[in-house]
Enzyme design. Structure first.
Site, PDB file in Angstrom:
ATOM      1  N   ASP A  81      34.785 -12.002  17.006  1.00 39.66           N
ATOM      2  CA  ASP A  81      33.359 -11.684  16.842  1.00 39.66           C
ATOM      3  C   ASP A  81      33.264 -10.528  15.854  1.00 39.66           C
ATOM      4  O   ASP A  81      33.771  -9.433  16.115  1.00 39.66           O
ATOM      5  CB  ASP A  81      32.805 -11.271  18.211  1.00 39.66           C
ATOM      6  CG  ASP A  81      31.351 -10.831  18.152  1.00 39.66           C
ATOM      7  OD1 ASP A  81      30.738 -10.699  19.225  1.00 39.66           O
ATOM      8  OD2 ASP A  81      30.837 -10.607  17.034  1.00 39.66           O
ATOM      9  N   ILE A  82      32.640 -10.754  14.725  1.00 35.77           N
ATOM     10  CA  ILE A  82      32.596  -9.740  13.644  1.00 35.77           C
ATOM     11  C   ILE A  82      31.919  -8.447  14.119  1.00 35.77           C
ATOM     12  O   ILE A  82      32.230  -7.373  13.580  1.00 35.77           O
ATOM     13  CB  ILE A  82      31.896 -10.322  12.400  1.00 35.77           C
ATOM     14  CG1 ILE A  82      32.269  -9.513  11.147  1.00 35.77           C
ATOM     15  CG2 ILE A  82      30.374 -10.417  12.569  1.00 35.77           C
ATOM     16  CD1 ILE A  82      31.907 -10.193   9.843  1.00 35.77           C
TER      17      ILE A  82
ATOM     18  N   GLY B 181      22.834 -17.316  14.642  1.00 40.99           N
ATOM     19  CA  GLY B 181      24.214 -17.172  14.187  1.00 40.99           C
ATOM     20  C   GLY B 181      24.703 -15.728  14.122  1.00 40.99           C
ATOM     21  O   GLY B 181      24.384 -14.905  14.967  1.00 40.99           O
ATOM     22  N   VAL B 182      25.461 -15.470  13.064  1.00 38.64           N
ATOM     23  CA  VAL B 182      26.046 -14.121  12.937  1.00 38.64           C
ATOM     24  C   VAL B 182      24.956 -13.080  12.671  1.00 38.64           C
ATOM     25  O   VAL B 182      25.039 -11.939  13.126  1.00 38.64           O
ATOM     26  CB  VAL B 182      27.136 -14.121  11.840  1.00 38.64           C
ATOM     27  CG1 VAL B 182      26.585 -14.219  10.446  1.00 38.64           C
ATOM     28  CG2 VAL B 182      28.053 -12.910  11.966  1.00 38.64           C
ATOM     29  N   ASP B 183      23.871 -13.502  12.027  1.00 42.52           N
ATOM     30  CA  ASP B 183      22.725 -12.608  11.772  1.00 42.52           C
ATOM     31  C   ASP B 183      22.158 -12.108  13.105  1.00 42.52           C
ATOM     32  O   ASP B 183      21.953 -10.914  13.320  1.00 42.52           O
ATOM     33  CB  ASP B 183      21.665 -13.407  10.997  1.00 42.52           C
ATOM     34  CG  ASP B 183      20.592 -12.543  10.359  1.00 42.52           C
ATOM     35  OD1 ASP B 183      19.636 -13.123   9.821  1.00 42.52           O
ATOM     36  OD2 ASP B 183      20.704 -11.307  10.401  1.00 42.52           O
TER      37      ASP B 183
HETATM   38  N1  APR Z   1      31.201 -13.318  14.405  1.00 36.70           N
HETATM   39  C1  APR Z   1      31.780 -14.017  13.391  1.00 36.70           C
HETATM   40  N2  APR Z   1      31.345 -15.211  12.957  1.00 36.70           N
HETATM   41  C2  APR Z   1      30.261 -15.727  13.576  1.00 36.70           C
HETATM   42  C3  APR Z   1      29.579 -15.072  14.625  1.00 36.70           C
HETATM   43  C4  APR Z   1      30.101 -13.810  15.038  1.00 36.70           C
HETATM   44  N3  APR Z   1      29.532 -13.098  16.017  1.00 36.70           N
HETATM   45  N4  APR Z   1      28.520 -15.851  15.010  1.00 36.70           N
HETATM   46  C5  APR Z   1      28.561 -16.958  14.241  1.00 36.70           C
HETATM   47  N5  APR Z   1      29.601 -16.899  13.388  1.00 36.70           N
HETATM   48  C6  APR Z   1      30.045 -17.873  12.393  1.00 36.70           C
HETATM   49  C7  APR Z   1      29.550 -19.292  12.530  1.00 36.70           C
HETATM   50  O1  APR Z   1      30.323 -20.000  13.500  1.00 36.70           O
HETATM   51  C8  APR Z   1      29.781 -19.808  11.119  1.00 36.70           C
HETATM   52  O2  APR Z   1      31.144 -20.218  10.960  1.00 36.70           O
HETATM   53  O3  APR Z   1      29.558 -17.443  11.143  1.00 36.70           O
HETATM   54  C9  APR Z   1      29.549 -18.558  10.250  1.00 36.70           C
HETATM   55  C10 APR Z   1      28.212 -18.551   9.515  1.00 36.70           C
HETATM   56  O4  APR Z   1      27.243 -19.193  10.341  1.00 36.70           O
HETATM   57  P1  APR Z   1      25.710 -18.681  10.418  1.00 36.70           P
HETATM   58  O5  APR Z   1      25.671 -17.417  11.159  1.00 36.70           O
HETATM   59  O6  APR Z   1      24.920 -19.839  10.908  1.00 36.70           O
HETATM   60  O7  APR Z   1      25.341 -18.331   8.907  1.00 36.70           O
HETATM   61  P2  APR Z   1      24.931 -19.307   7.706  1.00 36.70           P
HETATM   62  O8  APR Z   1      25.564 -20.653   7.823  1.00 36.70           O
HETATM   63  O9  APR Z   1      25.184 -18.506   6.460  1.00 36.70           O
HETATM   64  O10 APR Z   1      23.364 -19.513   7.910  1.00 36.70           O
HETATM   65  C11 APR Z   1      22.515 -18.411   7.679  1.00 36.70           C
HETATM   66  O11 APR Z   1      21.479 -18.657   9.805  1.00 36.70           O
HETATM   67  O12 APR Z   1      21.498 -17.041  11.388  1.00 36.70           O
HETATM   68  C12 APR Z   1      20.744 -17.609  10.402  1.00 36.70           C
HETATM   69  O13 APR Z   1      19.325 -15.833   9.637  1.00 36.70           O
HETATM   70  C13 APR Z   1      20.442 -16.631   9.294  1.00 36.70           C
HETATM   71  O14 APR Z   1      18.895 -18.101   8.251  1.00 36.70           O
HETATM   72  C14 APR Z   1      20.193 -17.575   8.161  1.00 36.70           C
HETATM   73  C15 APR Z   1      21.218 -18.674   8.403  1.00 36.70           C
END
Ligand code: APR
Length: 173
Positions: A9-10, A31-33
């Site tokens: 988890d980042i 997601g990670v956001d």
């Molecule tokens: N730590 C590390 N990696 C993570 C975490 C975490 N806590 N949570 C999710 N991920 C991974 C996901 O499994 C994926 O492999 O991060 C990668 C990117 O996924 P997303 O978070 O969905 O990002 P992205 O594909 O770039 O989409 C961005 O999603 O969350 C929304 O606001 C954000 O609209 C934007 C879109």
């Protein structure tokens, strides 16, 4: 410059800066956001709102990057970047490469010596983890050779075993 591939988890990484896979609004998401905003606390959203009120009135463009403090996270900074959204027809790998390059350029500006990236665009934005890993590898490798100093450590922090395996195979770890 050392490169690490980590499953986890980042929001738990103890580095100078973590990179957030944000959207152009900078006002949070899933997601990670969502994980980064939850861990950083409400001050992060307020800092992003301030950016929207001042330097980024139209939001953060795809491929660009901007830093805020990390607030309640263990890191000093969060570097927000917006990956290309395959579902919106944004399929140019150069846009994704720009996310890595611009985030590293911001890291250099703020003096971050260790930076952790998620797999930008490999989640909600629908890009294939293999392609993200290849773009990341090329962008970070090219940056390592550039003048001006790359970070001492660049980590890729992957949430799932399968994405971690893909990054390990591309990075030869
Ligand atoms: N730590 C590390 N990696 C993570 C975490 C975490 N806590 N949570 C999710 N991920 C991974 C996901 O499994 C994926 O492999 O991060 C990668 C990117 O996924 P997303 O978070 O969905 O990002 P992205 O594909 O770039 O989409 C961005 O999603 O969350 C929304 O606001 C954000 O609209 C934007 C879109």
């Amino acid at each position: 410059m050392r490169i690490g591939i980590v499953q986890g988890d980042i929001t738990t990484r103890d580095v100078d800066a973590i990179v957030n896979a944000a959207n152009s609004s900078l006002l949070g998401g899933g997601g990670v956001d969502g994980a980064i905003h939850r861990a950083a606390g409400p001050e992060l959203l307020e800092a992003c709102r301030e950016l929207r009120r001042t330097t980024l009135p139209h939001g953060l463009p795809v491929g660009a990057a901007v830093a805020t403090p990390g607030f309640r996270l263990p890191v000093k900074w969060v570097i927000h970047t917006v990956g290309p959204n395959r579902h919106a027809g944004q399929t140019d790998p150069e846009l994704l490469s720009s996310c890595f390059r611009e985030s590293l350029a911001v890291a250099r500006e703020i003096g971050a010596k260790s930076v952790a990236f998620p797999a930008i665009s490999a989640g909600i934005y629908g890009w294939d983890a293999q392609e993200v890993a290849e773009v990341a590898f090329d962008a970070v490798s090219a940056y390592a050779d550039s003048p001006g100093g790359a970070p001492d450590l660049v980590e890729f922090v992957l949430f799932s075993e399968s994405t971690t395996a893909v990054f390990r195979s591309v990075f030869g770890g």
